[in-house]
Write an enzyme that holds these catalytic residues in place. Structure first.
Site, mmCIF file in Angstrom:
data_model
loop_
_atom_site.group_PDB
_atom_site.id
_atom_site.type_symbol
_atom_site.label_atom_id
_atom_site.label_comp_id
_atom_site.label_asym_id
_atom_site.label_seq_id
_atom_site.Cartn_x
_atom_site.Cartn_y
_atom_site.Cartn_z
ATOM 1 N N ASP A 122 8.281 -1.595 6.661
ATOM 2 C CA ASP A 122 7.138 -2.009 7.478
ATOM 3 C C ASP A 122 7.398 -3.341 8.173
ATOM 4 O OD1 ASP A 122 5.662 0.222 6.772
ATOM 5 O OD2 ASP A 122 4.468 -0.814 5.250
ATOM 6 N N HIS A 166 11.558 3.939 2.051
ATOM 7 C CA HIS A 166 10.402 3.331 2.701
ATOM 8 C C HIS A 166 10.269 1.864 2.290
ATOM 9 C CE1 HIS A 166 6.818 3.448 5.079
ATOM 10 N NE2 HIS A 166 6.101 2.922 4.094
ATOM 11 N N LYS A 167 10.408 1.614 1.009
ATOM 12 C CA LYS A 167 10.418 0.249 0.478
ATOM 13 C C LYS A 167 11.276 0.241 -0.780
ATOM 14 C CE LYS A 167 5.635 -0.769 1.895
ATOM 15 N NZ LYS A 167 4.289 -1.262 1.459
ATOM 16 N N ASP A 177 5.779 7.474 8.192
ATOM 17 C CA ASP A 177 5.415 6.164 8.740
ATOM 18 C C ASP A 177 6.651 5.322 9.037
ATOM 19 O OD1 ASP A 177 3.753 7.380 6.789
ATOM 20 O OD2 ASP A 177 2.588 5.566 6.469
ATOM 21 N N ARG A 247 -2.350 10.714 10.446
ATOM 22 C CA ARG A 247 -1.742 9.492 10.976
ATOM 23 C C ARG A 247 -0.256 9.401 10.657
ATOM 24 N NH1 ARG A 247 -5.145 4.737 9.883
ATOM 25 N NH2 ARG A 247 -3.887 3.997 8.133
ATOM 26 N N GLY A 250 1.246 11.004 13.336
ATOM 27 C CA GLY A 250 1.092 10.162 14.516
ATOM 28 C C GLY A 250 2.173 9.102 14.606
ATOM 29 N N TRP A 251 2.477 8.471 13.466
ATOM 30 C CA TRP A 251 3.576 7.504 13.439
ATOM 31 C C TRP A 251 4.884 8.157 13.876
ATOM 32 C CZ3 TRP A 251 2.013 2.817 13.442
ATOM 33 C CH2 TRP A 251 1.069 2.299 12.549
#
Length: 406
Positions: A122, A166-167, A177, A247, A250-251
């Site tokens: 992120d 992701h992380k 995302d 969403r 959407g990302w």
């Protein structure tokens, strides 16, 4: 003569005293309010941007936080402001971005509250706004910050198959995302500073996520994939998360249309990503509500608690419209984007008497795992807090309006 001088002196004293009294305010007295009036003749993109500025004179305040932070959502908003600058030429929008950047990046290029070894994808997203700022100012702080974020990707942990986690705290997991958070920055930096030698790796990120989250029955993509299949939320055979969160798609859609800006025409990965874009667009079109919007949980419109969600709808508008304009998607998707944007304005936008606009029905946040634990169920997604004017929605709203020239 003496009397005359005394009279003149008295008059001057009274005038000066009166003037001084007019300029001195009582301790609790405030300046008269002069609220910004936002004209309804402006495009929707500017009406939203000016509404954001009216509510929050500085970008860091948009998270309603008491401290300045480097934040992917503020980065998303700033990206939309930079696109608005390109359209309007109004430096008000670039000034807003630059003022934020100078607060979160010190003169040596250190990023506030950023820890590279957290390996949080992120944190990469806000770096996209720095390319413009570096070109505009030639300030080395921005180049240093860009290089720092690129260093994170060089050491970022990966799945065995080569996908970015992701992380660090979410090992072996790829979330939809994360493609938006990392890939467009990676591509922009690599094509500008590294002779585009990592395009294969960038395309591979999209391939891994698409192939491992794809649902054969609906054509939709699940929110995430755990390659280790160890997470409680993960299917023990496939590693897929259990639900379709709009969403997250959407990302991924925005990531595809943005990363294609940097993939050379002759690279085979370009057609591969365009293929994913067309397939997912076709699946999403089947789930568009008659208002033009999409539900929070994409495939369960009639289930109690589901609702038409703003941020995903804005993201799909942006991807459909930009995808058509760039030649990646057929014309029907531009029409679907127009229908969706009209639905957003008609159903989800509220307008104040002074012209300030608000975007409602935005999912505040959603994820998987963590503490408290998030299981990816329908009940989880619809149970997350619904907000107004949350940055997950306002930034994509501006991008959506710009993509349609609304």
């Amino acid at each position: 003569m003496k009397v005359g001088f005394e009279i003149v002196g008295l008059v001057l004293f009274l005038l000066l005293s009166f003037g001084c009294k007019q300029s001195v305010k009582a301790p609790n007295e405030q300046e008269p309010l002069n609220p910004m009036v936002i004209s309804d003749s402006l495009p929707w993109s500017e009406r939203m941007a000016l509404s954001v500025i009216k509510r929050h004179p500085e970008a860091w305040q948009t998270e309603n936080d008491s401290v300045v932070k480097w934040n992917y959502k503020i980065g998303l908003l700033c990206t939309s402001f930079e696109e608005l600058l390109k359209k309007t030429g109004n430096i008000k929008y670039s000034d807003y971005v630059e003022a934020y950047s100078q607060k979160v990046i010190d003169s040596s290029g250190q990023i506030l509250n950023y820890r590279l070894k957290d390996y949080n994808i992120d944190m990469i997203n806000s770096g996209k706004m720095l390319f413009y700022l570096y070109d505009k100012t030639n300030d080395e702080r921005y180049l240093h910050a860009l290089t720092t974020l690129r260093q994170q990707l060089k050491g970022h942990p990966r799945t065995k198959s080569g996908g970015f986690w992701h992380k660090k705290i979410y090992p072996n997991q790829m979330w939809l995302d994360g493609l938006y958070m990392g890939a467009p920055f990676y591509a922009a930096y690599n094509t500008r500073f590294e002779n585009a030698d990592k395009i294969d790796d960038i395309v591979k990120q999209f391939r891994l996520v698409y192939q491992n989250t794809y649902d054969q029955e609906t054509g939709l993509l699940y929110h995430a994939w755990d390659e280790s299949k160890q997470m409680e939320w993960a299917d023990k055979l496939t590693g897929k998360s259990p639900g379709f969160w709009s969403r997250s798609m959407g990302w991924y859609m925005m990531a595809m249309v943005d990363v294609l800006d940097f993939i050379p025409e002759e690279h085979p990965g370009r057609d591969e990503i365009i293929g994913y874009l067309n397939k997912l667009s076709g699946a999403l079109a089947k789930h568009q509500h008659n208002t033009g919007l999409w539900y929070q949980v994409t495939d369960l419109p009639n289930k109690e608690g589901n609702y038409l969600e703003a941020s995903a709808s804005c993201m799909f508008v942006y991807a459909f419209a930009k995808g058509h304009t760039k030649g990646y998607l057929p014309e029907k998707y531009y029409s679907l984007a127009q229908k969706a944007f009209n639905g957003i304005v008609g159903e989800l936008v509220k307008i104040e008497e002074d012209g300030e606009i608000h975007l409602t029905q935005i999912c505040g946040s959603a994820g998987l795992g963590g503490n408290p634990y998030r299981d990816g169920s329908f009940e989880y997604y619809v149970g997350e807090t619904i907000k107004t004017d949350n940055l997950h929605g306002t930034g994509p709203f501006i991008l959506a309006a710009l993509s349609l020239d609304q």
